[in-house]
Design a protein around this motif. Structure first.
Motif, short mmCIF file in Angstrom:
data_model
loop_
_atom_site.label_atom_id
_atom_site.label_comp_id
_atom_site.label_asym_id
_atom_site.label_seq_id
_atom_site.Cartn_x
_atom_site.Cartn_y
_atom_site.Cartn_z
N LEU A 1 15.29 23.08 11.77
CA LEU A 1 15.43 23.91 10.40
C LEU A 1 16.34 25.35 10.92
O LEU A 1 16.75 26.02 10.46
N LEU A 2 15.24 25.50 12.41
CA LEU A 2 15.60 27.19 12.86
C LEU A 2 16.67 27.04 13.19
O LEU A 2 17.62 28.35 12.69
N LEU A 3 17.92 25.66 13.79
CA LEU A 3 18.94 26.14 13.38
C LEU A 3 19.86 26.36 12.91
O LEU A 3 20.53 27.22 12.25
N SER B 1 7.57 29.72 7.10
CA SER B 1 7.08 28.07 7.01
C SER B 1 6.46 27.67 8.30
O SER B 1 6.30 26.24 8.85
N ALA B 2 6.83 28.86 9.99
CA ALA B 2 5.76 27.61 10.99
C ALA B 2 4.59 27.78 10.51
O ALA B 2 3.71 26.60 11.45
N ARG B 3 3.92 28.92 10.54
CA ARG B 3 2.42 29.28 10.61
C ARG B 3 2.47 28.31 9.28
O ARG B 3 0.99 27.26 9.19
N VAL C 1 20.09 35.42 19.62
CA VAL C 1 19.86 34.74 21.40
C VAL C 1 18.44 34.29 21.50
O VAL C 1 18.49 33.49 21.43
N GLN C 2 17.78 35.28 21.21
CA GLN C 2 15.99 34.89 21.66
C GLN C 2 15.40 33.95 20.35
O GLN C 2 15.10 33.21 21.68
N LEU C 3 15.52 33.93 19.43
CA LEU C 3 15.59 33.05 18.40
C LEU C 3 15.94 32.00 18.17
O LEU C 3 15.65 30.30 17.88
N LEU C 4 17.47 31.39 18.62
CA LEU C 4 18.31 30.49 19.46
C LEU C 4 17.52 30.01 20.70
O LEU C 4 17.61 28.73 20.08
N GLN C 5 16.82 30.95 21.70
CA GLN C 5 16.22 29.76 22.77
C GLN C 5 14.93 29.27 22.03
O GLN C 5 14.68 28.17 22.18
N ILE C 6 14.78 29.96 20.90
CA ILE C 6 13.28 28.98 20.87
C ILE C 6 13.49 27.46 19.82
O ILE C 6 12.68 26.99 20.37
#
Length: 646
Positions: free
Chosen positions: A524-526, A447-449, A578-583
């Motif tokens: 959306l990521l959250l 979806s980001a792409r 955790v890394q995706l949460l930071q993004i």
């Protein structure tokens, strides 16, 4: 001096323990990697401890290797014998998304402690690896998307701890064995060459676990006693031709006379009807084009009725057959076909109602009936033409549009896997299949792409990013939809009316930008990470949105409480989460200039997907070449270009 000797011995022993490393296993890995072509980014240094190598994890004392994860590292060829089979303490082995071929070495049977095996998306061949059925501690086996052949052995039942078995997209044949493993929660043999009936022990799994096997039958598929094989030359009549001829010979003379009289009467009635219609038409005054009458249609989701009542209620006769197709595609239907189609309400969103329309010739499309459009026909057409030029595998293509005074319709492809919203927030009962971490990452990056392509190549702001507008293919590759429509509604209607997704500045200015898209994508990521819908009701606190709720929990150092409970069953993914949460949190910064661009977001997720974490070099199941295109989005003005942005 005598007193110093024991101390020196103890120091030497302790130093030996602290610097210990699995020498034999290190040699096995060096032998493995030296015999296979591979990606340069591995760069294992033989002078360094194997426990420090990319994709390798050791126990706390560095005495043995318990995890080897090398997904997407371009490993090519057969796994050499006497290499990986010597890692006898191994618990996790992931070699997915490479180009490994041939059969598995027989010495895989030495991996008695192995719990998780991921070999999907390679070109392995041969029969089901017999070495695997001896590894009784296995809990998860994925050998999908390979070229395995032959029967699935009954000895799979030896794997009594198995929770997931994925054998789809191979060439397994024969009948399914009766697999009866109480702990088995996920099972898939779809798209093989299996035949016969599905054993009762496996009928608890959904149809998607078995689809694509043309000769497989029984619950949950079509019953085995039903005729579901297509006839090579179907007869147009209800009965076979021979039966019909026999019955016609048995007709009596009286029956033949009765049929003849009945036929004559029918013809007479038809003739009289035609005569009166023509006579009435001659007397009638010249016809006037009726004014379109706008009508509101109330339908509950899932109901079906004539599409003339649902789609295009205000279409006048003079405006019919003016469906405008985009992108140069060849389509076998027109507006009349669309209006005759049976329609089912899929959902009512902020810009209109979406219908699933099944056309008479078999095509299924989605028709979006827009509401509150405030632009002229010319302006509408300009926006549609620009959107029709956007082509990307993660952007749902706009196929056609229709404009009249009272009706504005858009036609899209229909994706049968539904939306991310339905997948995340659907029933969470006992029959639910959880959305695992790999698939959440796949949805995030695809979806980001799609959104990055809208920004860079399409020069279009999406303007309405939310989980119900992220549609999924059967392989859970994501397509973004409902993009670029905001210019149609004017400034009086606030874009993205669903609470929780709107950037703070959009609430105030009602103007969407590239940076406001980044904010919405961060939400959306959250949503993917927490499993919570971004509205107040799901968070248990009034007046707090999802980003602020996450911030409040992390601030109190309860970070683990943030993540969806369905993700807690998967091990060794905490660092990636955790890394995706930071993004995500960088995307939802309240200051627009502090948010990254969508191209930067794509690169960060791709780097996370490839980084050395507890999940190793996690490579997206997408083609690695499908990353961001490296372009720079157009300089963002206070308001996006009217013709190409929502």
């Amino acid at each position: 001096m005598a007193m110093l000797l024991p101390s020196l011995v103890i120091i030497l022993v302790l130093s030996q323990l602290t610097s210990s490393e699995p020498i034999q296993e290190k040699q096995a890995l060096l032998s493995f990697i030296s015999k296979l072509p591979h990606a340069n980014r591995l760069q294992w240094n033989s002078n360094d401890s194997a426990c420090n190598w990319v994709g390798v994890k050791c126990d706390s004392n560095n005495s043995y290797i318990y995890s080897l994860r090398l997904p997407g590292t371009d490993l090519v060829g057969q796994i050499p014998p006497n290499t990986l089979g010597n890692l006898t303490q191994l618990r996790i082995l992931s070699l997915r998304s490479n180009r490994l071929s041939g059969q598995l070495p027989t010495d895989f049977s030495n991996l008695k402690l192995l719990r998780s095996l991921f070999l999907q998306n390679n070109v392995f061949s041969g029969e089901f690896p017999t070495s695997l059925v001896t590894l009784t501690r296995l809990t998860r086996v994925d050998i999908s998307s390979n070229n395995f052949t032959g029967n699935i052995p009954f000895l799979v039942n030896n794997l009594t701890n198995l929770t997931g078995l994925f054998l789809e997209k191979n060439r397994f044949s024969g009948s399914l064995p009766s697999i009866d493993i109480p702990s088995l929660r996920n099972f898939n043999v779809s798209y093989n060459n299996l035949n016969g009936s599905i054993p009762k022990t496996l009928q608890v799994f959904p149809p998607s676990s078995f689809t694509g096997n043309l000769n497989l039958c029984g619950g949950p598929l079509i019953p085995c006693n039903a005729s579901f094989f297509p006839s090579p030359s179907p007869s147009p009549s209800i009965f076979p031709p021979t039966t019909a001829r026999k019955r016609s010979k048995r007709l009596s003379k009286a029956a033949i006379i009765a049929i003849a009289i009945g036929s004559a009467l029918i013809l007479l009635v038809l003739f009289l009807c035609l005569f009166f219609c023509l006579k009435r038409k001659r007397r009638a005054p010249p016809p006037k084009i009726p004014k379109p009458v706008p009508r509101s249609v109330v339908m509950e989701p899932g109901t079906t009725s004539s599409s003339k009542d649902d789609i295009g209620g205000g279409v006048s006769e003079s405006e019919r057959n003016k469906l405008v197709f985009l992108g140069g595609g060849v389509f076998s239907f027109d507006l009349e076909d669309l209006l005759r189609a049976s329609a089912e309400v899929l959902g009512k969103g902020s810009v209109g109602t979406s219908y699933k329309a099944v056309l008479e010739e078999g095509t299924t499309v989605v028709v979006k009936r827009l509401k509150d459009v405030s632009v002229t026909k010319k302006e509408f057409e300009v926006v549609m033409e620009s959107l029709g030029k956007i082509k990307h595998e993660n952007v749902l293509p706009l196929r056609a549009f229709y404009f009249s005074k009272d009706e504005k319709l858009l036609v899209y492809d229909f994706l049968n896997a539904g939306s991310l919203s339905a997948l995340l927030h659907g029933s969470r009962g006992s029959g639910r299949t959880p959305l695992d971490w790999d698939n959440r990452m796949k949805i995030a990056i695809s979806s980001a792409r799609g959104i990055a392509h809208l920004h860079v190549s399409g020069k279009t702001v999406h303007g309405n990013i939310k989980s119900s507008n992220v549609l999924l293919r059967s392989d859970l590759d994501a397509c973004v939809s409902d993009y670029g429509l905001n210019p149609l509604f004017g400034t009086s209607t606030p874009p993205n009316r669903v609470a929780g997704y709107r950037a703070p500045e959009v609430v105030e200015t009602r103007k969407v930008t590239y940076k406001s898209d980044v904010y919405s994508f961060g939400v959306l990521l959250l949503e993917l990470l927490t499993g919570k819908a971004p509205n107040q009701a799901s968070l248990g606190e009034e007046g707090i949105d999802l980003p602020r709720w996450v911030q409040s929990v992390v601030r109190e150092e309860w970070t683990a409480e943030v993540f969806d409970v369905e993700l807690m069953r998967y091990h060794n993914i905490e660092e990636e989460m955790v890394q995706l949460l930071q993004i995500a949190m960088s995307c939802v910064s309240t200051v627009p200039d502090q948010r990254p661009s969508m191209q930067e977001v794509v690169r960060m997720i791709e780097d996370l997907n490839r980084s050395e974490t507890d999940d190793g070099l996690r490579q997206s199941s997408d083609d690695p070449s499908k990353g961001s295109d490296g372009q720079t989005p157009p300089p963002e003005a206070r308001t996006p270009p009217v013709a190409r942005t929502p």
